[in-house]
Design a protein around this motif. Sequence first.
Motif, PDB file in Angstrom:
ATOM      1  N   TRP A 143       0.828  -1.208   0.000  1.00 26.42           N
ATOM      2  CA  TRP A 143       0.000   0.000   0.000  1.00 26.42           C
ATOM      3  C   TRP A 143       0.860   1.254   0.000  1.00 26.42           C
ATOM      4  N   ALA A 144       1.943   1.244   0.774  1.00 23.76           N
ATOM      5  CA  ALA A 144       2.817   2.415   0.831  1.00 23.76           C
ATOM      6  C   ALA A 144       3.362   2.744  -0.561  1.00 23.76           C
ATOM      7  N   GLY A 145       3.787   1.703  -1.298  1.00 27.70           N
ATOM      8  CA  GLY A 145       4.311   1.907  -2.647  1.00 27.70           C
ATOM      9  C   GLY A 145       3.244   2.336  -3.628  1.00 27.70           C
ATOM     10  N   ALA A 146       2.055   1.699  -3.529  1.00 28.52           N
ATOM     11  CA  ALA A 146       0.960   2.022  -4.444  1.00 28.52           C
ATOM     12  C   ALA A 146       0.462   3.447  -4.218  1.00 28.52           C
ATOM     13  N   LEU A 147       0.424   3.854  -2.961  1.00 30.45           N
ATOM     14  CA  LEU A 147       0.015   5.218  -2.644  1.00 30.45           C
ATOM     15  C   LEU A 147       1.005   6.228  -3.191  1.00 30.45           C
ATOM     16  N   ARG A 148       2.294   5.913  -3.048  1.00 31.93           N
ATOM     17  CA  ARG A 148       3.310   6.847  -3.526  1.00 31.93           C
ATOM     18  C   ARG A 148       3.190   7.044  -5.036  1.00 31.93           C
ATOM     19  N   ARG A 149       2.924   5.953  -5.748  1.00 31.25           N
ATOM     20  CA  ARG A 149       2.788   6.057  -7.209  1.00 31.25           C
ATOM     21  C   ARG A 149       1.668   7.023  -7.583  1.00 31.25           C
ATOM     22  N   ALA A 150       0.581   6.994  -6.826  1.00 32.53           N
ATOM     23  CA  ALA A 150      -0.553   7.863  -7.141  1.00 32.53           C
ATOM     24  C   ALA A 150      -0.338   9.283  -6.644  1.00 32.53           C
ATOM     25  N   VAL A 151       0.017   9.421  -5.367  1.00 31.47           N
ATOM     26  CA  VAL A 151       0.093  10.739  -4.729  1.00 31.47           C
ATOM     27  C   VAL A 151       1.273  11.553  -5.255  1.00 31.47           C
ATOM     28  N   ILE A 152       2.442  10.926  -5.327  1.00 25.15           N
ATOM     29  CA  ILE A 152       3.664  11.657  -5.689  1.00 25.15           C
ATOM     30  C   ILE A 152       3.913  11.641  -7.197  1.00 25.15           C
ATOM     31  N   ASP A 153       3.796  10.450  -7.802  1.00 23.68           N
ATOM     32  CA  ASP A 153       4.120  10.326  -9.232  1.00 23.68           C
ATOM     33  C   ASP A 153       2.942  10.660 -10.147  1.00 23.68           C
ATOM     34  N   GLY A 154       1.726  10.656  -9.602  1.00 23.36           N
ATOM     35  CA  GLY A 154       0.562  10.964 -10.425  1.00 23.36           C
ATOM     36  C   GLY A 154       0.087   9.814 -11.283  1.00 23.36           C
ATOM     37  N   ASP A 155       0.507   8.578 -10.957  1.00 28.25           N
ATOM     38  CA  ASP A 155       0.048   7.402 -11.705  1.00 28.25           C
ATOM     39  C   ASP A 155      -1.321   6.991 -11.161  1.00 28.25           C
ATOM     40  N   VAL A 156      -2.363   7.605 -11.706  1.00 29.81           N
ATOM     41  CA  VAL A 156      -3.709   7.383 -11.173  1.00 29.81           C
ATOM     42  C   VAL A 156      -4.357   6.106 -11.712  1.00 29.81           C
ATOM     43  N   GLU A 157      -3.682   5.439 -12.639  1.00 25.86           N
ATOM     44  CA  GLU A 157      -4.209   4.171 -13.147  1.00 25.86           C
ATOM     45  C   GLU A 157      -3.731   2.993 -12.312  1.00 25.86           C
ATOM     46  N   ASN A 158      -2.433   2.986 -11.996  1.00 26.39           N
ATOM     47  CA  ASN A 158      -1.852   1.835 -11.306  1.00 26.39           C
ATOM     48  C   ASN A 158      -1.601   2.075  -9.816  1.00 26.39           C
ATOM     49  N   GLY A 159      -1.575   3.341  -9.403  1.00 27.57           N
ATOM     50  CA  GLY A 159      -1.369   3.650  -7.995  1.00 27.57           C
ATOM     51  C   GLY A 159      -2.650   3.507  -7.198  1.00 27.57           C
ATOM     52  N   SER A 160      -2.541   3.711  -5.894  1.00 25.88           N
ATOM     53  CA  SER A 160      -3.718   3.611  -5.026  1.00 25.88           C
ATOM     54  C   SER A 160      -4.285   4.996  -4.756  1.00 25.88           C
ATOM     55  N   LEU A 161      -5.571   5.161  -5.082  1.00 27.44           N
ATOM     56  CA  LEU A 161      -6.261   6.435  -4.876  1.00 27.44           C
ATOM     57  C   LEU A 161      -7.161   6.314  -3.649  1.00 27.44           C
ATOM     58  N   MET A 162      -6.537   6.177  -2.473  1.00 29.14           N
ATOM     59  CA  MET A 162      -7.330   6.016  -1.252  1.00 29.14           C
ATOM     60  C   MET A 162      -8.199   7.239  -1.033  1.00 29.14           C
ATOM     61  N   ALA A 163      -9.511   7.008  -0.907  1.00 32.59           N
ATOM     62  CA  ALA A 163     -10.463   8.105  -0.751  1.00 32.59           C
ATOM     63  C   ALA A 163     -11.688   7.615  -0.007  1.00 32.59           C
ATOM     64  N   GLY A 164     -12.260   8.487   0.811  1.00 32.79           N
ATOM     65  CA  GLY A 164     -13.514   8.172   1.477  1.00 32.79           C
ATOM     66  C   GLY A 164     -14.689   8.483   0.573  1.00 32.79           C
ATOM     67  N   GLN A 165     -15.880   8.071   1.007  1.00 29.15           N
ATOM     68  CA  GLN A 165     -17.065   8.288   0.184  1.00 29.15           C
ATOM     69  C   GLN A 165     -17.464   9.754   0.096  1.00 29.15           C
ATOM     70  N   SER A 166     -16.881  10.601   0.948  1.00 25.30           N
ATOM     71  CA  SER A 166     -17.150  12.041   0.854  1.00 25.30           C
ATOM     72  C   SER A 166     -16.448  12.669  -0.344  1.00 25.30           C
ATOM     73  N   VAL A 167     -15.694  11.865  -1.104  1.00 23.70           N
ATOM     74  CA  VAL A 167     -14.932  12.383  -2.246  1.00 23.70           C
ATOM     75  C   VAL A 167     -15.830  13.081  -3.264  1.00 23.70           C
ATOM     76  N   GLY A 168     -17.084  12.644  -3.361  1.00 23.03           N
ATOM     77  CA  GLY A 168     -18.008  13.260  -4.311  1.00 23.03           C
ATOM     78  C   GLY A 168     -18.315  14.715  -4.009  1.00 23.03           C
ATOM     79  N   MET A 169     -18.000  15.158  -2.783  1.00 27.73           N
ATOM     80  CA  MET A 169     -18.237  16.551  -2.391  1.00 27.73           C
ATOM     81  C   MET A 169     -17.066  17.465  -2.768  1.00 27.73           C
ATOM     82  N   LEU A 170     -15.959  16.880  -3.224  1.00 25.32           N
ATOM     83  CA  LEU A 170     -14.789  17.688  -3.593  1.00 25.32           C
ATOM     84  C   LEU A 170     -14.899  18.111  -5.052  1.00 25.32           C
ATOM     85  N   LYS A 171     -14.858  19.393  -5.290  1.00 22.43           N
ATOM     86  CA  LYS A 171     -15.012  19.898  -6.657  1.00 22.43           C
ATOM     87  C   LYS A 171     -13.855  20.771  -7.117  1.00 22.43           C
ATOM     88  N   GLU A 172     -13.071  21.301  -6.160  1.00 22.96           N
ATOM     89  CA  GLU A 172     -11.996  22.224  -6.541  1.00 22.96           C
ATOM     90  C   GLU A 172     -10.939  22.282  -5.451  1.00 22.96           C
TER      91      GLU A 172
END
Length: 338
Positions: free
Chosen positions: A287-316
């Motif tokens: 998880w630590a590696g997968a998160l880093r790929r998404a958060v730091i490297d911007g690999d939103v396809e293969n990394g982990s995009l950990m998010a709560g269900q409140s994510v739908g309220m984020l717009k900007e």
Amino acid sequence: MTDYPKTTALMRRGAEFLGSKHAILCGAMSWVSERNLVSAISNAGGFGVIACGAMTPDLLDTEIAETKKRTERPFGVNLITMHPDLFDLIAVCERHAVSHVVLAGGIPPKGSVEAIKGGANPAKVICFAPTLALAKKLLRSGADALVIEGMEAGGHIGPVSTSVLAQEMLPELAEDHLIFVAGGIGRGQAIAGYLEMGAAGVQLGTRFACASESIAHPDFKKAFFRASARDAIASVQVDARLPVIPVRALKNKGTEEFTAKQREIAGTLDREEIAMAEAQLQVEHYWAGALRRAVIDGDVENGSLMAGQSVGMLKEEEPVAEIMAKLMRQSEEALTRR
């Protein structure tokens, strides 16, 4: 005089305990809850928490020092109970006189609470409690406050919703103990509701993940802005012998890869090549590696995009101070309407 008298009054116990203006903690999000976001949260009147995650003691030492350069306000450190260097990490927190240590990821190992509270610079201990029975046990064992976090949260989750946990635990515990509520909170109206039920404060993670001060990659933030609540799904456990805590994240190739990773680790258990503790540690490192790929490297396809269900309220993207003011204003308006 405060701009939010009703909310501030209900948050008083929690804010005094944290040493912050508002009893709003930022959940510890690996790679996201670092020096920049943590200091911004504390400077805005909330309580920032460094996510130690898989950091070594040396890395944590640097992170705390850098955070202290950016804020004079109190902040905490979140430590994972299964970390092999847990007691060394506790020593780092003590050396820096960190005011609060949050223990997450399981029951605190023997001696850990005592080490945090009994050193030269004693800290307050905050623990996560998934059930009422465990909550009472943790309080008896020395926890100064608890976080009850529902399954709507991002990252590692339990099986019960926030609203049910709050109804079950706040009436039993909130009068005599400090209980913070977390999971699925995206607006101040929800904060007002939990405060009225007796919560000392709240913890939000997803709401702050895409703040202007968050170092998360622009593509990571865009994925959050595009997502709806139903896109944040919980991972599936593929082998009963490998008790993996479910993780809530946005569905992508990375979530499918985790299923394959579980099968791979379960195979090594079958062949008795590793012990269970090592298997669980491998999952955490994944998880630590997968998160880093998404958060730091911007690999939103293969990394982990950990998010709560409140994510739908984020717009900007918004500055932390604006998010904090908006949450407090929404809470105050809700309490005033009552």
